[in-house]
Design a protein around this motif. Sequence first.
Motif, PDB file in Angstrom:
ATOM      1  N   GLN A  29     -11.072  -6.176   5.431  1.00  0.00           N
ATOM      2  CA  GLN A  29     -10.183  -6.184   4.271  1.00  0.00           C
ATOM      3  C   GLN A  29      -9.474  -4.834   4.127  1.00  0.00           C
ATOM      4  O   GLN A  29      -8.267  -4.775   3.843  1.00  0.00           O
ATOM      5  CB  GLN A  29     -10.972  -6.491   2.992  1.00  0.00           C
ATOM      6  CG  GLN A  29     -11.515  -7.911   2.928  1.00  0.00           C
ATOM      7  CD  GLN A  29     -12.900  -8.053   3.535  1.00  0.00           C
ATOM      8  OE1 GLN A  29     -13.273  -7.291   4.430  1.00  0.00           O
ATOM      9  NE2 GLN A  29     -13.658  -9.028   3.042  1.00  0.00           N
ATOM     10  N   LEU A  32      -6.796  -4.514   6.816  1.00  0.00           N
ATOM     11  CA  LEU A  32      -5.635  -5.359   6.536  1.00  0.00           C
ATOM     12  C   LEU A  32      -4.743  -4.726   5.472  1.00  0.00           C
ATOM     13  O   LEU A  32      -3.514  -4.650   5.639  1.00  0.00           O
ATOM     14  CB  LEU A  32      -6.095  -6.753   6.087  1.00  0.00           C
ATOM     15  CG  LEU A  32      -4.984  -7.715   5.652  1.00  0.00           C
ATOM     16  CD1 LEU A  32      -3.998  -7.948   6.791  1.00  0.00           C
ATOM     17  CD2 LEU A  32      -5.579  -9.036   5.174  1.00  0.00           C
ATOM     18  N   ILE A  36      -0.829  -3.372   5.958  1.00  0.00           N
ATOM     19  CA  ILE A  36       0.302  -3.797   5.126  1.00  0.00           C
ATOM     20  C   ILE A  36       0.986  -2.580   4.505  1.00  0.00           C
ATOM     21  O   ILE A  36       2.223  -2.499   4.443  1.00  0.00           O
ATOM     22  CB  ILE A  36      -0.167  -4.773   4.023  1.00  0.00           C
ATOM     23  CG1 ILE A  36      -0.804  -6.026   4.640  1.00  0.00           C
ATOM     24  CG2 ILE A  36       0.995  -5.155   3.123  1.00  0.00           C
ATOM     25  CD1 ILE A  36       0.094  -6.813   5.537  1.00  0.00           C
ATOM     26  N   LEU A  51       4.085 -10.897   5.365  1.00  0.00           N
ATOM     27  CA  LEU A  51       3.056 -11.691   4.691  1.00  0.00           C
ATOM     28  C   LEU A  51       3.325 -13.187   4.848  1.00  0.00           C
ATOM     29  O   LEU A  51       2.393 -13.983   5.032  1.00  0.00           O
ATOM     30  CB  LEU A  51       2.999 -11.315   3.206  1.00  0.00           C
ATOM     31  CG  LEU A  51       2.498  -9.900   2.895  1.00  0.00           C
ATOM     32  CD1 LEU A  51       2.659  -9.591   1.409  1.00  0.00           C
ATOM     33  CD2 LEU A  51       1.043  -9.734   3.317  1.00  0.00           C
ATOM     34  N   ILE A  54       2.264 -14.243   8.307  1.00  0.00           N
ATOM     35  CA  ILE A  54       0.798 -14.319   8.379  1.00  0.00           C
ATOM     36  C   ILE A  54       0.311 -15.633   7.778  1.00  0.00           C
ATOM     37  O   ILE A  54      -0.513 -16.347   8.381  1.00  0.00           O
ATOM     38  CB  ILE A  54       0.162 -13.114   7.649  1.00  0.00           C
ATOM     39  CG1 ILE A  54       0.400 -11.829   8.438  1.00  0.00           C
ATOM     40  CG2 ILE A  54      -1.330 -13.349   7.432  1.00  0.00           C
ATOM     41  CD1 ILE A  54      -0.011 -10.573   7.699  1.00  0.00           C
ATOM     42  N   LEU A  55       0.824 -15.964   6.598  1.00  0.00           N
ATOM     43  CA  LEU A  55       0.416 -17.206   5.935  1.00  0.00           C
ATOM     44  C   LEU A  55       0.808 -18.418   6.770  1.00  0.00           C
ATOM     45  O   LEU A  55       0.019 -19.369   6.930  1.00  0.00           O
ATOM     46  CB  LEU A  55       1.057 -17.287   4.543  1.00  0.00           C
ATOM     47  CG  LEU A  55       0.695 -18.524   3.701  1.00  0.00           C
ATOM     48  CD1 LEU A  55      -0.808 -18.593   3.456  1.00  0.00           C
ATOM     49  CD2 LEU A  55       1.456 -18.503   2.377  1.00  0.00           C
ATOM     50  N   TRP A  58      -1.594 -18.796   9.745  1.00  0.00           N
ATOM     51  CA  TRP A  58      -2.900 -19.331   9.348  1.00  0.00           C
ATOM     52  C   TRP A  58      -2.821 -20.834   9.073  1.00  0.00           C
ATOM     53  O   TRP A  58      -3.648 -21.610   9.564  1.00  0.00           O
ATOM     54  CB  TRP A  58      -3.392 -18.593   8.120  1.00  0.00           C
ATOM     55  CG  TRP A  58      -4.673 -19.165   7.558  1.00  0.00           C
ATOM     56  CD1 TRP A  58      -5.913 -19.087   8.110  1.00  0.00           C
ATOM     57  CD2 TRP A  58      -4.802 -19.939   6.355  1.00  0.00           C
ATOM     58  NE1 TRP A  58      -6.831 -19.751   7.319  1.00  0.00           N
ATOM     59  CE2 TRP A  58      -6.176 -20.282   6.230  1.00  0.00           C
ATOM     60  CE3 TRP A  58      -3.912 -20.350   5.369  1.00  0.00           C
ATOM     61  CZ2 TRP A  58      -6.652 -21.039   5.156  1.00  0.00           C
ATOM     62  CZ3 TRP A  58      -4.398 -21.087   4.298  1.00  0.00           C
ATOM     63  CH2 TRP A  58      -5.747 -21.425   4.210  1.00  0.00           C
ATOM     64  N   LEU A 134      -8.080 -16.712   7.153  1.00  0.00           N
ATOM     65  CA  LEU A 134      -6.833 -16.052   6.760  1.00  0.00           C
ATOM     66  C   LEU A 134      -6.950 -14.543   6.958  1.00  0.00           C
ATOM     67  O   LEU A 134      -5.990 -13.889   7.390  1.00  0.00           O
ATOM     68  CB  LEU A 134      -6.496 -16.377   5.306  1.00  0.00           C
ATOM     69  CG  LEU A 134      -5.217 -15.746   4.738  1.00  0.00           C
ATOM     70  CD1 LEU A 134      -3.992 -16.142   5.554  1.00  0.00           C
ATOM     71  CD2 LEU A 134      -5.028 -16.139   3.278  1.00  0.00           C
ATOM     72  N   LEU A 135      -8.104 -13.980   6.659  1.00  0.00           N
ATOM     73  CA  LEU A 135      -8.317 -12.541   6.845  1.00  0.00           C
ATOM     74  C   LEU A 135      -8.169 -12.152   8.307  1.00  0.00           C
ATOM     75  O   LEU A 135      -7.480 -11.177   8.640  1.00  0.00           O
ATOM     76  CB  LEU A 135      -9.705 -12.158   6.330  1.00  0.00           C
ATOM     77  CG  LEU A 135     -10.155 -10.710   6.573  1.00  0.00           C
ATOM     78  CD1 LEU A 135      -9.198  -9.734   5.888  1.00  0.00           C
ATOM     79  CD2 LEU A 135     -11.580 -10.499   6.089  1.00  0.00           C
ATOM     80  N   GLY A 138      -4.545 -12.519   9.429  1.00  0.00           N
ATOM     81  CA  GLY A 138      -3.743 -11.436   8.867  1.00  0.00           C
ATOM     82  C   GLY A 138      -3.932 -10.126   9.610  1.00  0.00           C
ATOM     83  O   GLY A 138      -2.958  -9.431   9.931  1.00  0.00           O
ATOM     84  N   SER A 142      -1.161  -8.140  11.900  1.00  0.00           N
ATOM     85  CA  SER A 142      -0.613  -6.935  11.275  1.00  0.00           C
ATOM     86  C   SER A 142      -1.314  -5.645  11.652  1.00  0.00           C
ATOM     87  O   SER A 142      -0.940  -4.586  11.145  1.00  0.00           O
ATOM     88  CB  SER A 142      -0.669  -7.097   9.744  1.00  0.00           C
ATOM     89  OG  SER A 142      -2.022  -7.073   9.295  1.00  0.00           O
TER      90      SER A 142
END
Length: 447
Positions: A29, A32, A36, A51, A54-55, A58, A134-135, A138, A142
């Motif tokens: 976390q 990430l 960002i 972002l 990334i979404l 996923w 998702l983590l 991401g 990134s």
Amino acid sequence: MLFQLPSFILFFVVFASGLRAIPDAFKKQYALVASIIFYSFWYVPYTFVLLGLILFGWLSCQLLSRSNGRLSLLVILSLLPLCYYKYTGFLLSIIGVDEQGFHLMLPLGISFVTFTLISMMIDQVRSKSPPASLLDVGLFISFFPQLIAGPILRTQQMMPQLDFLQVKGRQIIYNLPLFAVGIFKKVLIADPIARYIDPVFSNPAQYNVLDLAVAMFGFSIQIYCDFSAYSDMAIASAAMLGIKLPENFRSPYSAHSMNEIWRRWHMTLSLWIRDYLFFPLTRRLKTKLIYLSFLISMTLSGLWHGANATFILWGAVHGMLLIIEHGLGYERWISRTRLRRASGVMFNFLLWSLVIVLFRSPDLLTAFDFYQGFWQNGLGEFHDDHMLIVGLIAMTLLFHKFDQVDRIRQLFVRVSPIISVSISVGLIMGCSILAASQPQNFYYFEF
């Protein structure tokens, strides 16, 4: 935030200190969020583009884990942001629409992020493994050392490593020299050459043959030192954090054929094109049309580099050269004796440099003027500016065969850690201070 500037060094020291102190359960976390923030230093609004990608990545993997029938559609959708930001103006000009009022700033690293997305989706279908969280998606997309200009990652290379983010002293000692070599190549070789050749490529008709030749060979060295410098610093930064990134360059100018140079140059892109474009094309076109796969793959590679006819022609020419070499069996012939290999290396570098004029020129007319100048302009005289650039070219080529990630690391392993760290830190700080006075982007940030 450029790798060679004091701001990045400060960012990295603060981040690494925090990563060392933070509990293991929160390292991903933390990384990430830091990635960002790193991206937002360039232009905050485009952080939302990152972002969104990334979404999308996923969600795509979630869908593909249930059914791979949507893969083609999802790949097309993943290309839309890249096409919009990078190619809209070019497409408008092709159809005759005035694109003067349509100028979009390209989101940093979007070409590399898009290729990472596509490979992640294809790998999801091929592996049939459970989709990543998702983590993880991401951070995979990134992760700040490679976010802007690669190396282009594969899921199976990167995902398993994310659980082992860590900072250890021996990792820093082992990788500091690699970072130092990278910043040296960028600040003390690539940037001085760039300052010389930029005016020449802006208006080649005004320069003599000697100026043009120095600029042409100089750009071959500039783009290599610039891009391999970024790769070295990215690989070193990631390795200091416990993450192994793939090597991206392996002394490409030591290659004796164009086929070999593409196995050594921007290796993660070459492998991506081979695995996700060339092989599928070859299977569809069958053996009789395999040469067409070379042409299509390299032309699309040129288009990936930029929305300009110069890039498309550059890619197509390389496709034709690969076809000619395969058709003639050139690589087998040139590698049979040491003399042939040595001759092949020199000829290959000359040919590469001649073609790369297309890559560097702002348009086809400028490229034509550059080539035309070799037989229409006067020879000119050798002067002090030439001496500096020729010296940098010669030095780079002289040590080129040693310019590989593992060779650099192993060379400094033989030195006492105190000496190795002292030299590396001194070189990094000196180059960083020098770069801060005249900061220059990495060349591949434009792509």
